[in-house]
Scaffold this active site. Structure first.
Site, PDB file in Angstrom:
ATOM      1  N   ASP A 236       0.848  -1.178   0.000  1.00 35.43           N
ATOM      2  CA  ASP A 236       0.000   0.000   0.000  1.00 35.43           C
ATOM      3  C   ASP A 236       0.894   1.242   0.000  1.00 35.43           C
ATOM      4  OD1 ASP A 236      -2.253  -1.547   0.020  1.00 35.43           O
ATOM      5  OD2 ASP A 236      -2.625  -1.354   2.173  1.00 35.43           O
ATOM      6  N   ASP A 238       0.576   3.986   1.606  1.00 33.81           N
ATOM      7  CA  ASP A 238       0.610   4.768   2.848  1.00 33.81           C
ATOM      8  C   ASP A 238       1.322   4.058   3.994  1.00 33.81           C
ATOM      9  OD1 ASP A 238      -1.224   2.785   3.251  1.00 33.81           O
ATOM     10  OD2 ASP A 238      -2.935   4.099   3.651  1.00 33.81           O
ATOM     11  N   TRP A 298     -13.458  -1.440  -0.541  1.00 32.68           N
ATOM     12  CA  TRP A 298     -12.480  -1.696   0.515  1.00 32.68           C
ATOM     13  C   TRP A 298     -12.737  -3.026   1.221  1.00 32.68           C
ATOM     14  CZ3 TRP A 298     -12.871  -2.519   5.734  1.00 32.68           C
ATOM     15  CH2 TRP A 298     -11.666  -2.450   6.477  1.00 32.68           C
ATOM     16  N   GLU A 301     -10.026  -8.612   0.165  1.00 30.83           N
ATOM     17  CA  GLU A 301      -9.106  -9.277  -0.773  1.00 30.83           C
ATOM     18  C   GLU A 301      -7.903  -9.879  -0.064  1.00 30.83           C
ATOM     19  OE1 GLU A 301      -7.324  -5.421  -0.067  1.00 30.83           O
ATOM     20  OE2 GLU A 301      -9.372  -5.967  -0.588  1.00 30.83           O
ATOM     21  N   ASP A 302      -7.401  -9.246   1.016  1.00 28.97           N
ATOM     22  CA  ASP A 302      -6.235  -9.788   1.715  1.00 28.97           C
ATOM     23  C   ASP A 302      -6.586 -11.100   2.425  1.00 28.97           C
ATOM     24  OD1 ASP A 302      -7.906  -8.411   3.348  1.00 28.97           O
ATOM     25  OD2 ASP A 302      -6.354  -7.348   4.462  1.00 28.97           O
ATOM     26  N   MET A 328       1.678   4.244   9.325  1.00 28.87           N
ATOM     27  CA  MET A 328       0.709   4.551   8.275  1.00 28.87           C
ATOM     28  C   MET A 328       0.510   6.071   8.208  1.00 28.87           C
ATOM     29  SD  MET A 328      -3.301   3.422   7.938  1.00 28.87           S
ATOM     30  CE  MET A 328      -2.981   1.815   7.217  1.00 28.87           C
ATOM     31  N   HIS A 331      -5.142   9.273   6.913  1.00 27.60           N
ATOM     32  CA  HIS A 331      -5.922   9.939   5.866  1.00 27.60           C
ATOM     33  C   HIS A 331      -7.365   9.471   5.957  1.00 27.60           C
ATOM     34  CE1 HIS A 331      -6.149   6.204   3.419  1.00 27.60           C
ATOM     35  NE2 HIS A 331      -4.976   5.953   3.960  1.00 27.60           N
ATOM     36  N   ARG A 333     -10.787   7.947   4.264  1.00 24.17           N
ATOM     37  CA  ARG A 333     -10.998   6.903   3.249  1.00 24.17           C
ATOM     38  C   ARG A 333     -11.289   7.551   1.896  1.00 24.17           C
ATOM     39  NH1 ARG A 333     -14.568   2.312   5.254  1.00 24.17           N
ATOM     40  NH2 ARG A 333     -12.545   1.731   6.133  1.00 24.17           N
TER      41      ARG A 333
END
Length: 385
Positions: A236, A238, A298, A301-302, A328, A331, A333
């Site tokens: 990712d 971030d 969101w 998938e992981d 991280m 931020h 979403r």
């Protein structure tokens, strides 16, 4: 009378001696003059011969070049012997200025000296890092601080052969400020880890719902178009590691790299968690048919990826909690990335869908590929749900 007679005898003897000496001197002078004159004659004859030879040579050269200077002068036809002599005269040894060129060519032909393998653990690592996001960074600053980067965000060590060829894949859309921090921190870390790596930012085109896993599949295929990568790190944009001993490479088992995130209080949220940053070898990735393409929005998938790995008998390897720390960039979403309401149902059926939903069913269209100084940006249209 006796005294007078002795004086006459002595005078006569002395007179004869003097005459003899004078005669010898005259003879010596005559011989010297004779040889001197003779030597002058020899020198004069030699000079005359040399002058005659030079004049003859000049005349011959003029006649030989007559055909090139005037159309009215007669041309000379050289005999076979003269032609051979002329050819031999022109067979000169290479000039001193030409010899370095030949030596240079030989050096170019010689194969490059093979470098030794880099050590498994790089000696350049420094350990824990201070990671802050308070001061903004810009791309020119990052470029100046990483002069050894090649176009497209490529790097390889100069003094040793990297242990692994790694493609870093970043799913992306409208997160430019986060990307700057990622590049600022990660490029120096990856270079200290002595990796042969390239950075690929896979940007989803349009305003459709975000599909992280599908972008990761795209990154895998697009990176292999450039280089024979053997390891793939999926990160990712971030997440920044806080210790450069957390090496971004592949291991005998799939690797979860973002173990201790500040978002979760530097603890693993649950044992099956495989989000954030992970790595897989090419063989491991293909064994699970890549990642699912049908997780729009969101989440989910992981966990699907974890189920795929488990179903193929693979286990997750991780660094220690201290080495695996990462921060991280906080931020809100992203728009068009709301939680996927279907994720729990899809996760429950991973074993049934993984063989038909993955790299073998991937479809997308490349909109643009940009080889930038710090990374390769591939903008793609991945369709819609």
């Amino acid at each position: 009378m006796m005294a007078g007679g002795d004086s006459s005898v002595k005078f006569l003897l002395l007179h004869r001696t003097c005459k003899l000496v004078v005669l010898l001197c005259f003879l010596h002078i005559s011989v010297t003059v004779f040889f001197y004159v003779r030597s002058l004659d020899v020198r004069f004859s030699f000079v005359q011969n040399q002058q005659h030879s030079n004049v003859s040579s000049m005349q011959t050269n003029r006649v030989r070049h007559a055909g090139f200077t005037s159309g009215t002068e007669p041309k000379v036809v050289l005999t076979t012997k003269e032609v051979q002599t002329t050819k031999e005269e022109h067979r000169e040894e290479p000039k001193a200025s030409e010899q370095p060129k030949e030596e240079k060519k030989k050096k170019e032909v010689e194969p490059e000296k093979k470098l030794e393998k880099c050590p498994e653990t790089s000696p350049l690592l420094v350990g824990p890092l201070r990671v802050e996001f308070t001061s903004p960074v810009n791309l020119d600053q990052i470029k100046d601080q990483n002069p050894n980067l090649q176009p497209g965000g490529r790097f390889r060590p100069r003094d040793c052969e990297a242990v692994m060829k790694v493609a870093i894949i970043i799913p992306f859309r409208k997160r430019e400020e986060h990307l700057k921090f990622w590049l600022f921190y990660l490029h120096p870390i990856l270079q200290r880890q002595q990796l042969d790596y390239g950075v690929y930012v896979i940007s989803q085109d349009g305003d459709q719902i975000f599909n992280r896993a599908k972008l990761l599949n795209v990154g895998y295929l697009e990176a292999l178009k450039d280089y024979d990568y053997e390891c793939f790190v999926f990160s990712d944009v971030d997440l920044i590691p806080m210790d450069d001993r957390n090496t971004y490479k592949c291991f005998s088992q799939p690797r979860h790299l973002s173990v201790s995130m500040d978002k979760f209080g530097f603890r693993l949220p649950y044992n099956q968690y495989f989000g954030g940053v992970s790595s897989m070898s090419k063989e491991q990735y293909l064994k699970i048919n890549g990642f699912p393409n049908n997780y729009w929005g969101w989440g989910g998938e992981d966990d699907d990826i974890f189920n795929r790995l488990s179903s193929k008998g693979m286990s997750i390897s991780r660094p220690s909690g201290d080495v695996g720390k990462c921060r991280m960039i906080h931020h809100d979403r992203d728009k068009k990335n709301d939680p996927n309401p279907q994720r729990f149902d899809r996760i429950a059926h991973t074993r049934d869908t993984m063989h038909k939903d993955g790299i073998n069913s991937l479809s997308y269209q490349v909109v643009k590929t940009e080889r930038l100084d710090l990374f390769t940006k591939v903008t793609v249209d991945v369709g819609k749900p």
